[in-house]
Design an enzyme around this catalytic site. Structure first.
Site, PDB file in Angstrom:
ATOM      1  N   TYR A 144       0.816  -1.335  -0.001  1.00 25.15           N
ATOM      2  CA  TYR A 144       0.146  -0.004   0.145  1.00 25.15           C
ATOM      3  C   TYR A 144       0.840   1.298  -0.047  1.00 25.15           C
ATOM      4  O   TYR A 144       1.760   1.221   0.776  1.00 25.15           O
ATOM      5  CB  TYR A 144      -0.827   0.116   1.389  1.00 25.15           C
ATOM      6  CG  TYR A 144      -1.783   1.204   1.416  1.00 25.15           C
ATOM      7  CD1 TYR A 144      -2.863   1.548   0.530  1.00 25.15           C
ATOM      8  CD2 TYR A 144      -1.402   2.067   2.427  1.00 25.15           C
ATOM      9  CE1 TYR A 144      -3.527   2.571   0.811  1.00 25.15           C
ATOM     10  CE2 TYR A 144      -2.265   3.415   2.454  1.00 25.15           C
ATOM     11  CZ  TYR A 144      -3.201   3.432   1.734  1.00 25.15           C
ATOM     12  OH  TYR A 144      -4.145   4.883   1.859  1.00 25.15           O
ATOM     13  N   ASP A 239       9.395   2.650  -0.509  1.00 22.58           N
ATOM     14  CA  ASP A 239       8.392   3.146   0.229  1.00 22.58           C
ATOM     15  C   ASP A 239       8.675   2.807   1.775  1.00 22.58           C
ATOM     16  O   ASP A 239       8.208   1.842   2.222  1.00 22.58           O
ATOM     17  CB  ASP A 239       6.969   3.072   0.029  1.00 22.58           C
ATOM     18  CG  ASP A 239       5.764   3.739   0.669  1.00 22.58           C
ATOM     19  OD1 ASP A 239       6.171   4.170   1.670  1.00 22.58           O
ATOM     20  OD2 ASP A 239       4.770   3.594   0.307  1.00 22.58           O
ATOM     21  N   LYS A 267       4.556   8.850   8.532  1.00 26.11           N
ATOM     22  CA  LYS A 267       4.293   8.356  10.164  1.00 26.11           C
ATOM     23  C   LYS A 267       5.274   8.866  11.131  1.00 26.11           C
ATOM     24  O   LYS A 267       4.982   9.883  11.655  1.00 26.11           O
ATOM     25  CB  LYS A 267       4.010   6.793  10.031  1.00 26.11           C
ATOM     26  CG  LYS A 267       2.906   6.470   9.055  1.00 26.11           C
ATOM     27  CD  LYS A 267       2.277   5.013   9.212  1.00 26.11           C
ATOM     28  CE  LYS A 267       1.276   4.850   8.230  1.00 26.11           C
ATOM     29  NZ  LYS A 267       1.190   4.351   7.087  1.00 26.11           N
TER      30      LYS A 267
HETATM   31  C1  LIG Z   1       0.426   4.660   5.728  1.00 29.92           C
HETATM   32  C2  LIG Z   1       1.155   4.346   4.453  1.00 29.92           C
HETATM   33  C3  LIG Z   1       1.222   5.340   3.280  1.00 29.92           C
HETATM   34  C4  LIG Z   1       0.103   6.524   3.390  1.00 29.92           C
HETATM   35  O1  LIG Z   1       0.407   7.272   4.195  1.00 29.92           O
HETATM   36  P1  LIG Z   1      -0.657   8.511   4.798  1.00 29.92           P
HETATM   37  O2  LIG Z   1       0.065   9.333   5.499  1.00 29.92           O
HETATM   38  O3  LIG Z   1      -1.919   7.542   5.693  1.00 29.92           O
HETATM   39  O4  LIG Z   1      -1.161   9.119   3.338  1.00 29.92           O
HETATM   40  C5  LIG Z   1       2.063   4.897   2.296  1.00 29.92           C
HETATM   41  N1  LIG Z   1       2.825   4.072   2.336  1.00 29.92           N
HETATM   42  C6  LIG Z   1       2.925   3.117   3.248  1.00 29.92           C
HETATM   43  C7  LIG Z   1       3.869   1.977   3.219  1.00 29.92           C
HETATM   44  C8  LIG Z   1       2.095   3.428   4.412  1.00 29.92           C
HETATM   45  O5  LIG Z   1       2.105   2.274   5.471  1.00 29.92           O
END
Ligand SMILES: *Cc1c(COP(=O)(O)O)cnc(C)c1O
Length: 427
Positions: A144, A239, A267
Protein backbone atom coordinates in the site's frame (compact mmCIF):
# COMPACT_ATOMS: atom_id res chain seq x y z
CA UNK A 1 -16.59 -3.32 29.21
CA UNK A 2 -19.05 -0.50 28.49
CA UNK A 3 -18.96 1.29 25.13
CA UNK A 4 -22.15 3.35 25.38
CA UNK A 5 -20.48 6.74 24.81
CA UNK A 6 -18.54 5.39 21.82
CA UNK A 7 -21.81 4.01 20.41
CA UNK A 8 -23.55 7.34 20.91
CA UNK A 9 -20.69 9.22 19.24
CA UNK A 10 -20.61 6.75 16.36
CA UNK A 11 -24.34 7.23 15.69
CA UNK A 12 -23.86 11.01 15.76
CA UNK A 13 -20.73 10.84 13.59
CA UNK A 14 -22.48 8.81 10.90
CA UNK A 15 -24.87 11.72 10.34
CA UNK A 16 -22.10 14.09 9.32
CA UNK A 17 -19.05 11.99 8.34
CA UNK A 18 -19.24 9.19 5.73
CA UNK A 19 -19.36 5.98 7.75
CA UNK A 20 -18.62 8.01 10.88
CA UNK A 21 -14.85 7.95 10.31
CA UNK A 22 -12.18 9.96 8.52
CA UNK A 23 -10.27 6.88 7.31
CA UNK A 24 -12.10 3.65 6.45
CA UNK A 25 -10.25 1.04 8.49
CA UNK A 26 -11.06 2.95 11.70
CA UNK A 27 -14.69 1.86 11.27
CA UNK A 28 -13.84 -1.68 12.60
CA UNK A 29 -15.85 -3.12 9.68
CA UNK A 30 -13.47 -5.99 9.05
CA UNK A 31 -13.75 -7.09 12.69
CA UNK A 32 -17.53 -6.72 12.76
CA UNK A 33 -17.69 -4.24 15.64
CA UNK A 34 -18.46 -0.57 16.16
CA UNK A 35 -15.41 1.67 16.54
CA UNK A 36 -14.11 2.81 19.89
CA UNK A 37 -13.77 6.59 20.12
CA UNK A 38 -10.57 7.68 21.83
CA UNK A 39 -10.43 10.44 24.37
CA UNK A 40 -6.78 10.74 25.39
CA UNK A 41 -3.52 8.81 25.55
CA UNK A 42 -0.18 8.80 27.35
CA UNK A 43 2.77 6.42 26.97
CA UNK A 44 1.60 2.92 26.08
CA UNK A 45 -1.99 3.61 27.15
CA UNK A 46 -5.11 5.04 25.55
CA UNK A 47 -8.45 5.86 27.16
CA UNK A 48 -11.72 5.78 25.28
CA UNK A 49 -14.75 8.05 25.50
CA UNK A 50 -16.31 5.74 28.14
CA UNK A 51 -13.19 5.97 30.32
CA UNK A 52 -11.96 2.44 29.52
CA UNK A 53 -8.18 2.04 29.62
CA UNK A 54 -6.23 0.00 27.08
CA UNK A 55 -2.62 -0.92 26.45
CA UNK A 56 -2.17 0.19 22.86
CA UNK A 57 -0.47 -1.84 20.11
CA UNK A 58 -1.69 0.31 17.20
CA UNK A 59 0.48 3.38 17.91
CA UNK A 60 -1.65 5.54 15.61
CA UNK A 61 -0.71 3.04 12.86
CA UNK A 62 3.00 3.50 13.50
CA UNK A 63 3.98 7.05 14.43
CA UNK A 64 3.90 6.73 18.23
CA UNK A 65 7.10 4.72 18.56
CA UNK A 66 7.99 6.61 21.79
CA UNK A 67 4.48 6.05 23.11
CA UNK A 68 1.69 8.61 23.12
CA UNK A 69 2.21 12.28 23.98
CA UNK A 70 5.93 11.90 24.75
CA UNK A 71 7.29 14.77 26.83
CA UNK A 72 10.12 15.51 24.39
CA UNK A 73 7.64 16.11 21.58
CA UNK A 74 5.17 18.04 23.74
CA UNK A 75 7.90 20.38 24.97
CA UNK A 76 9.12 21.05 21.44
CA UNK A 77 5.60 21.78 20.21
CA UNK A 78 4.85 24.06 23.18
CA UNK A 79 8.06 25.94 22.45
CA UNK A 80 7.06 26.54 18.83
CA UNK A 81 3.37 27.36 19.37
CA UNK A 82 3.96 30.92 20.55
CA UNK A 83 6.38 31.56 17.69
CA UNK A 84 3.80 30.91 15.00
CA UNK A 85 2.10 27.81 13.61
CA UNK A 86 2.51 28.30 9.86
CA UNK A 87 4.36 30.81 7.72
CA UNK A 88 4.36 29.53 4.16
CA UNK A 89 7.99 30.66 4.09
CA UNK A 90 11.27 28.81 4.69
CA UNK A 91 12.52 28.34 8.27
CA UNK A 92 15.72 27.20 9.97
CA UNK A 93 13.84 24.28 11.50
CA UNK A 94 13.17 22.82 8.03
CA UNK A 95 16.88 22.89 7.24
CA UNK A 96 17.62 21.14 10.52
CA UNK A 97 14.97 18.52 9.76
CA UNK A 98 16.29 17.90 6.24
CA UNK A 99 19.83 17.54 7.64
CA UNK A 100 18.57 15.07 10.25
CA UNK A 101 16.84 12.95 7.61
CA UNK A 102 19.89 12.96 5.31
CA UNK A 103 22.13 11.99 8.25
CA UNK A 104 19.89 9.03 9.18
CA UNK A 105 19.56 7.77 5.60
CA UNK A 106 22.70 8.19 3.51
CA UNK A 107 20.83 7.38 0.26
CA UNK A 108 18.96 10.67 0.79
CA UNK A 109 21.02 13.64 -0.42
CA UNK A 110 18.08 16.02 -0.67
CA UNK A 111 14.60 15.75 0.79
CA UNK A 112 11.30 17.54 0.30
CA UNK A 113 8.66 17.70 3.04
CA UNK A 114 4.96 17.12 2.35
CA UNK A 115 1.95 16.58 4.61
CA UNK A 116 1.17 12.85 4.30
CA UNK A 117 2.58 9.55 3.12
CA UNK A 118 0.13 9.63 0.22
CA UNK A 119 1.60 12.90 -1.03
CA UNK A 120 5.12 11.55 -0.63
CA UNK A 121 4.57 8.47 -2.80
CA UNK A 122 2.47 10.33 -5.36
CA UNK A 123 5.18 12.96 -5.73
CA UNK A 124 7.99 10.38 -5.89
CA UNK A 125 6.23 8.60 -8.76
CA UNK A 126 5.74 11.89 -10.62
CA UNK A 127 9.38 12.78 -10.09
CA UNK A 128 10.58 9.38 -11.34
CA UNK A 129 8.42 9.76 -14.43
CA UNK A 130 9.69 13.28 -15.07
CA UNK A 131 13.30 12.21 -14.56
CA UNK A 132 13.17 9.14 -16.82
CA UNK A 133 10.66 10.42 -19.37
CA UNK A 134 8.84 7.08 -19.02
CA UNK A 135 5.17 6.53 -18.05
CA UNK A 136 4.78 3.09 -16.50
CA UNK A 137 5.78 1.96 -13.04
CA UNK A 138 5.73 -1.33 -11.16
CA UNK A 139 4.13 -1.86 -7.77
CA UNK A 140 3.51 -5.05 -5.84
CA UNK A 141 0.28 -6.77 -4.97
CA UNK A 142 -0.57 -6.24 -1.28
CA UNK A 143 1.76 -3.24 -0.90
CA UNK A 144 0.00 0.00 0.00
CA UNK A 145 1.36 3.38 -0.95
CA UNK A 146 -1.44 5.73 0.06
CA UNK A 147 -4.57 6.55 -1.88
CA UNK A 148 -3.46 8.55 -4.94
CA UNK A 149 -5.09 7.34 -8.17
CA UNK A 150 -2.17 5.66 -9.92
CA UNK A 151 -1.32 3.71 -6.77
CA UNK A 152 -4.85 2.38 -6.14
CA UNK A 153 -4.57 -0.26 -8.79
CA UNK A 154 -5.01 -4.03 -8.52
CA UNK A 155 -3.23 -6.80 -10.39
CA UNK A 156 -4.49 -7.70 -13.85
CA UNK A 157 -4.75 -11.35 -14.82
CA UNK A 158 -1.53 -11.92 -16.74
CA UNK A 159 2.08 -11.03 -16.01
CA UNK A 160 2.33 -7.84 -18.03
CA UNK A 161 -1.36 -7.09 -18.29
CA UNK A 162 -2.62 -3.62 -17.65
CA UNK A 163 -3.48 -2.78 -14.08
CA UNK A 164 -7.15 -2.48 -13.24
CA UNK A 165 -8.56 0.27 -10.99
CA UNK A 166 -9.10 -1.09 -7.47
CA UNK A 167 -11.75 1.52 -6.69
CA UNK A 168 -14.40 3.39 -8.64
CA UNK A 169 -13.14 6.87 -9.40
CA UNK A 170 -9.77 5.73 -10.74
CA UNK A 171 -9.88 5.75 -14.52
CA UNK A 172 -8.78 2.83 -16.69
CA UNK A 173 -6.36 5.23 -18.33
CA UNK A 174 -4.66 6.02 -15.03
CA UNK A 175 -4.52 2.36 -14.04
CA UNK A 176 -3.08 1.33 -17.39
CA UNK A 177 0.36 2.71 -16.55
CA UNK A 178 0.56 0.82 -13.26
CA UNK A 179 1.92 -2.71 -13.55
CA UNK A 180 1.13 -4.88 -10.52
CA UNK A 181 3.33 -7.89 -9.76
CA UNK A 182 3.49 -10.37 -6.87
CA UNK A 183 5.69 -9.39 -3.89
CA UNK A 184 8.93 -11.29 -3.24
CA UNK A 185 9.01 -12.61 -6.83
CA UNK A 186 12.13 -11.43 -8.68
CA UNK A 187 11.43 -13.68 -11.65
CA UNK A 188 8.20 -11.77 -12.36
CA UNK A 189 10.07 -8.45 -12.22
CA UNK A 190 12.85 -9.69 -14.50
CA UNK A 191 10.35 -11.05 -17.03
CA UNK A 192 8.37 -7.80 -17.03
CA UNK A 193 11.44 -5.61 -17.45
CA UNK A 194 12.71 -7.85 -20.24
CA UNK A 195 9.48 -7.14 -22.06
CA UNK A 196 8.73 -3.47 -21.27
CA UNK A 197 11.79 -2.27 -19.33
CA UNK A 198 12.37 0.81 -21.48
CA UNK A 199 8.85 2.05 -20.63
CA UNK A 200 9.22 1.65 -16.85
CA UNK A 201 10.04 4.79 -14.83
CA UNK A 202 10.07 3.27 -11.36
CA UNK A 203 9.62 0.31 -9.11
CA UNK A 204 7.98 1.24 -5.82
CA UNK A 205 8.15 -1.29 -3.01
CA UNK A 206 7.55 -1.56 0.72
CA UNK A 207 10.96 -2.99 1.69
CA UNK A 208 9.18 -4.74 4.56
CA UNK A 209 5.54 -5.06 3.59
CA UNK A 210 3.40 -3.68 6.39
CA UNK A 211 -0.01 -3.32 4.80
CA UNK A 212 -0.82 -6.98 4.15
CA UNK A 213 0.12 -7.88 7.68
CA UNK A 214 3.90 -7.87 8.08
CA UNK A 215 5.71 -9.68 5.28
CA UNK A 216 9.52 -9.49 5.36
CA UNK A 217 11.48 -9.36 2.09
CA UNK A 218 12.85 -12.72 0.98
CA UNK A 219 16.63 -13.16 1.18
CA UNK A 220 18.15 -11.24 -1.74
CA UNK A 221 14.87 -9.74 -2.90
CA UNK A 222 15.70 -6.07 -2.32
CA UNK A 223 19.23 -6.46 -3.68
CA UNK A 224 17.75 -8.20 -6.72
CA UNK A 225 15.40 -5.26 -7.33
CA UNK A 226 18.40 -2.93 -7.08
CA UNK A 227 20.30 -4.91 -9.72
CA UNK A 228 17.33 -5.05 -12.10
CA UNK A 229 16.66 -1.32 -11.73
CA UNK A 230 20.31 -0.56 -12.55
CA UNK A 231 20.15 -2.82 -15.59
CA UNK A 232 17.06 -1.12 -17.04
CA UNK A 233 17.59 2.48 -15.85
CA UNK A 234 14.56 2.26 -13.57
CA UNK A 235 14.25 4.44 -10.44
CA UNK A 236 14.03 2.26 -7.32
CA UNK A 237 11.69 3.78 -4.71
CA UNK A 238 11.57 2.35 -1.21
CA UNK A 239 8.31 3.30 0.45
CA UNK A 240 9.55 3.55 4.05
CA UNK A 241 6.48 5.34 5.38
CA UNK A 242 6.14 2.57 7.99
CA UNK A 243 9.69 1.20 8.14
CA UNK A 244 11.59 4.51 8.21
CA UNK A 245 12.87 5.11 11.78
CA UNK A 246 10.99 1.90 12.74
CA UNK A 247 13.08 -1.14 11.73
CA UNK A 248 16.32 0.86 12.14
CA UNK A 249 17.12 4.56 12.44
CA UNK A 250 18.02 4.38 8.75
CA UNK A 251 14.95 2.29 7.92
CA UNK A 252 14.82 -0.96 5.98
CA UNK A 253 17.55 0.29 3.64
CA UNK A 254 19.94 0.26 6.59
CA UNK A 255 18.65 -3.03 7.98
CA UNK A 256 18.99 -4.87 4.65
CA UNK A 257 21.89 -2.87 3.23
CA UNK A 258 20.26 -1.87 -0.07
CA UNK A 259 20.26 1.72 -1.37
CA UNK A 260 17.17 2.94 -3.21
CA UNK A 261 17.25 5.95 -5.54
CA UNK A 262 14.29 7.57 -3.79
CA UNK A 263 12.73 7.01 -0.38
CA UNK A 264 9.30 8.01 0.88
CA UNK A 265 8.71 8.70 4.57
CA UNK A 266 5.72 9.46 6.77
CA UNK A 267 4.20 8.33 10.07
CA UNK A 268 7.12 8.47 12.58
CA UNK A 269 8.80 11.42 10.85
CA UNK A 270 5.92 13.71 11.87
CA UNK A 271 6.04 12.84 15.57
CA UNK A 272 2.26 12.42 15.48
CA UNK A 273 1.59 15.41 13.22
CA UNK A 274 0.67 15.21 9.51
CA UNK A 275 4.03 14.93 7.72
CA UNK A 276 5.48 12.99 4.84
CA UNK A 277 8.72 13.35 2.94
CA UNK A 278 10.42 12.08 -0.16
CA UNK A 279 14.09 12.27 -0.92
CA UNK A 280 17.03 10.60 -2.56
CA UNK A 281 19.76 11.14 -5.10
CA UNK A 282 20.56 14.77 -5.71
CA UNK A 283 20.54 14.26 -9.47
CA UNK A 284 16.93 13.07 -9.34
CA UNK A 285 15.71 15.46 -6.62
CA UNK A 286 16.98 18.44 -8.62
CA UNK A 287 14.40 17.64 -11.28
CA UNK A 288 11.91 19.18 -8.83
CA UNK A 289 10.72 22.77 -9.14
CA UNK A 290 12.07 25.37 -8.56
CA UNK A 291 15.40 23.86 -9.77
CA UNK A 292 13.92 21.49 -12.31
CA UNK A 293 10.77 21.04 -14.38
CA UNK A 294 8.72 18.64 -12.21
CA UNK A 295 6.11 20.59 -10.27
CA UNK A 296 5.29 19.77 -6.65
CA UNK A 297 4.12 22.11 -3.88
CA UNK A 298 2.30 22.44 -0.55
CA UNK A 299 0.91 25.34 1.52
CA UNK A 300 1.57 23.56 4.82
CA UNK A 301 4.68 21.63 3.71
CA UNK A 302 7.44 21.87 6.32
CA UNK A 303 4.92 23.15 8.86
CA UNK A 304 6.92 24.42 11.86
CA UNK A 305 4.86 22.61 14.52
CA UNK A 306 5.18 19.33 12.65
CA UNK A 307 8.89 19.89 12.03
CA UNK A 308 9.77 20.51 15.68
CA UNK A 309 7.70 17.47 16.68
CA UNK A 310 9.43 15.27 14.11
CA UNK A 311 12.85 16.56 15.06
CA UNK A 312 12.22 15.89 18.75
CA UNK A 313 11.08 12.37 17.95
CA UNK A 314 13.99 11.59 15.64
CA UNK A 315 16.33 13.09 18.25
CA UNK A 316 14.99 10.67 20.86
CA UNK A 317 15.44 7.74 18.47
CA UNK A 318 19.12 8.66 17.94
CA UNK A 319 19.93 7.85 21.57
CA UNK A 320 22.21 4.82 21.92
CA UNK A 321 20.51 1.47 22.49
CA UNK A 322 17.06 2.49 21.22
CA UNK A 323 16.90 -0.02 18.39
CA UNK A 324 18.35 -2.83 20.51
CA UNK A 325 15.60 -2.13 23.00
CA UNK A 326 12.93 -2.15 20.27
CA UNK A 327 14.35 -5.44 18.97
CA UNK A 328 14.30 -6.94 22.45
CA UNK A 329 10.70 -5.86 23.05
CA UNK A 330 9.63 -7.13 19.64
CA UNK A 331 11.27 -10.48 20.34
CA UNK A 332 9.53 -10.70 23.73
CA UNK A 333 6.16 -10.06 22.09
CA UNK A 334 6.86 -12.62 19.38
CA UNK A 335 7.95 -15.28 21.88
CA UNK A 336 4.85 -14.69 24.00
CA UNK A 337 2.54 -14.90 21.00
CA UNK A 338 4.26 -18.06 19.74
CA UNK A 339 3.76 -19.71 23.11
CA UNK A 340 0.09 -18.61 23.13
CA UNK A 341 -0.51 -20.00 19.66
CA UNK A 342 1.20 -23.31 20.45
CA UNK A 343 -0.71 -23.77 23.71
CA UNK A 344 -4.00 -23.08 21.96
CA UNK A 345 -3.20 -25.25 18.92
CA UNK A 346 -4.49 -22.52 16.60
CA UNK A 347 -2.94 -22.48 13.10
CA UNK A 348 -0.95 -19.27 12.82
CA UNK A 349 2.06 -17.91 10.94
CA UNK A 350 3.98 -15.27 12.89
CA UNK A 351 6.18 -12.65 11.29
CA UNK A 352 8.27 -9.89 12.84
CA UNK A 353 10.86 -7.35 11.81
CA UNK A 354 12.12 -5.42 14.83
CA UNK A 355 9.17 -3.77 16.55
CA UNK A 356 6.55 -4.63 13.90
CA UNK A 357 4.86 -8.01 14.05
CA UNK A 358 1.91 -9.91 12.68
CA UNK A 359 0.04 -13.10 13.51
CA UNK A 360 -1.61 -14.51 10.40
CA UNK A 361 -4.30 -17.06 11.20
CA UNK A 362 -3.29 -19.52 8.50
CA UNK A 363 -1.15 -22.63 8.17
CA UNK A 364 0.35 -21.27 4.95
CA UNK A 365 3.86 -19.80 4.82
CA UNK A 366 3.15 -16.14 4.15
CA UNK A 367 5.42 -14.45 1.60
CA UNK A 368 3.09 -12.39 -0.60
CA UNK A 369 -0.51 -11.26 -0.89
CA UNK A 370 -1.70 -14.60 -2.27
CA UNK A 371 -0.49 -16.45 0.81
CA UNK A 372 -1.36 -13.63 3.24
CA UNK A 373 -4.93 -13.62 1.99
CA UNK A 374 -5.40 -17.25 3.08
CA UNK A 375 -5.60 -15.94 6.68
CA UNK A 376 -8.87 -16.58 8.51
CA UNK A 377 -10.26 -13.08 8.99
CA UNK A 378 -13.20 -14.35 11.08
CA UNK A 379 -10.71 -15.82 13.55
CA UNK A 380 -8.82 -12.52 13.60
CA UNK A 381 -12.08 -10.69 14.33
CA UNK A 382 -12.70 -13.00 17.32
CA UNK A 383 -9.13 -12.47 18.52
CA UNK A 384 -9.44 -8.69 18.11
CA UNK A 385 -12.74 -8.58 20.02
CA UNK A 386 -11.41 -10.76 22.85
CA UNK A 387 -8.32 -8.59 23.20
CA UNK A 388 -10.29 -5.34 23.14
CA UNK A 389 -12.57 -6.66 25.87
CA UNK A 390 -9.48 -7.42 28.00
CA UNK A 391 -8.05 -3.94 27.49
CA UNK A 392 -5.66 -4.31 24.54
CA UNK A 393 -6.04 -2.37 21.29
CA UNK A 394 -4.87 -4.11 18.12
CA UNK A 395 -5.25 -2.96 14.52
CA UNK A 396 -8.86 -3.68 13.48
CA UNK A 397 -7.74 -5.81 10.52
CA UNK A 398 -5.81 -9.04 10.04
CA UNK A 399 -3.70 -7.30 7.41
CA UNK A 400 -1.99 -4.70 9.60
CA UNK A 401 0.99 -4.66 11.92
CA UNK A 402 1.10 -4.97 15.69
CA UNK A 403 3.54 -2.30 16.88
CA UNK A 404 5.61 -2.34 20.07
CA UNK A 405 7.23 0.88 21.18
CA UNK A 406 9.60 2.26 23.76
CA UNK A 407 6.78 3.04 26.19
CA UNK A 408 5.73 -0.62 26.50
CA UNK A 409 7.20 -2.24 29.60
CA UNK A 410 7.97 -5.94 29.73
CA UNK A 411 4.90 -6.23 32.00
CA UNK A 412 2.72 -4.57 29.33
CA UNK A 413 3.98 -7.01 26.72
CA UNK A 414 3.53 -10.03 29.00
CA UNK A 415 0.02 -8.88 29.93
CA UNK A 416 -0.80 -8.69 26.23
CA UNK A 417 0.54 -12.15 25.39
CA UNK A 418 -1.15 -13.66 28.50
CA UNK A 419 -4.44 -12.19 27.30
CA UNK A 420 -3.75 -13.54 23.80
CA UNK A 421 -3.20 -17.02 25.30
CA UNK A 422 -6.54 -16.79 27.06
CA UNK A 423 -8.42 -15.52 23.99
CA UNK A 424 -6.85 -18.07 21.62
CA UNK A 425 -7.39 -20.83 24.19
CA UNK A 426 -11.13 -20.34 23.90
CA UNK A 427 -11.20 -20.69 20.12
C1 LIG B 1 0.45 4.68 5.70
C2 LIG B 1 1.21 4.42 4.46
C3 LIG B 1 1.16 5.30 3.37
C4 LIG B 1 0.21 6.46 3.32
O1 LIG B 1 0.48 7.42 4.28
P1 LIG B 1 -0.68 8.45 4.71
O2 LIG B 1 0.01 9.38 5.63
O3 LIG B 1 -1.74 7.60 5.35
O4 LIG B 1 -1.17 9.10 3.47
C5 LIG B 1 2.01 5.07 2.30
N1 LIG B 1 2.84 4.02 2.29
C6 LIG B 1 2.91 3.14 3.31
C7 LIG B 1 3.89 2.02 3.26
C8 LIG B 1 2.08 3.30 4.42
O5 LIG B 1 2.12 2.41 5.40
Amino acid sequence: MQHSESSRLFAEAKQVIPGGVNSPVRAFKSVGLDPVFYDHAKGARVWDADGNEYIDFVASWGPMILGHAPDAVLDAVRGQLERGTSFGAPTAIEVEMAEAVCACMPSIEEVRMVSSGTEATMSAIRLARGYTGRDKFIKFDGNYHGHSDALLVAAGSGLVTLGIPSTPGVTKGTAADTVVLPYNDLVAVAATLAEIGEQVAAIIVEPVAGNMGVVPPAEGYLAGLRTLCDEYGVVLIFDEVITGFRVALGGAQERYGVRPDLTTLGKIIGGGFPVGAFGGKREIMEYLAPVGPVYQAGTLSGNPIAMVAGLALVGALKQPGVYDELERKGARLEAGLRAAVEAAGVPAFLTRVGSMACMFFTDATVSDWKTASTADTARYAAYFGGMLERGFTLAPSQFEATFVGLAHTDEDIDAMTDAAAEVLGRM
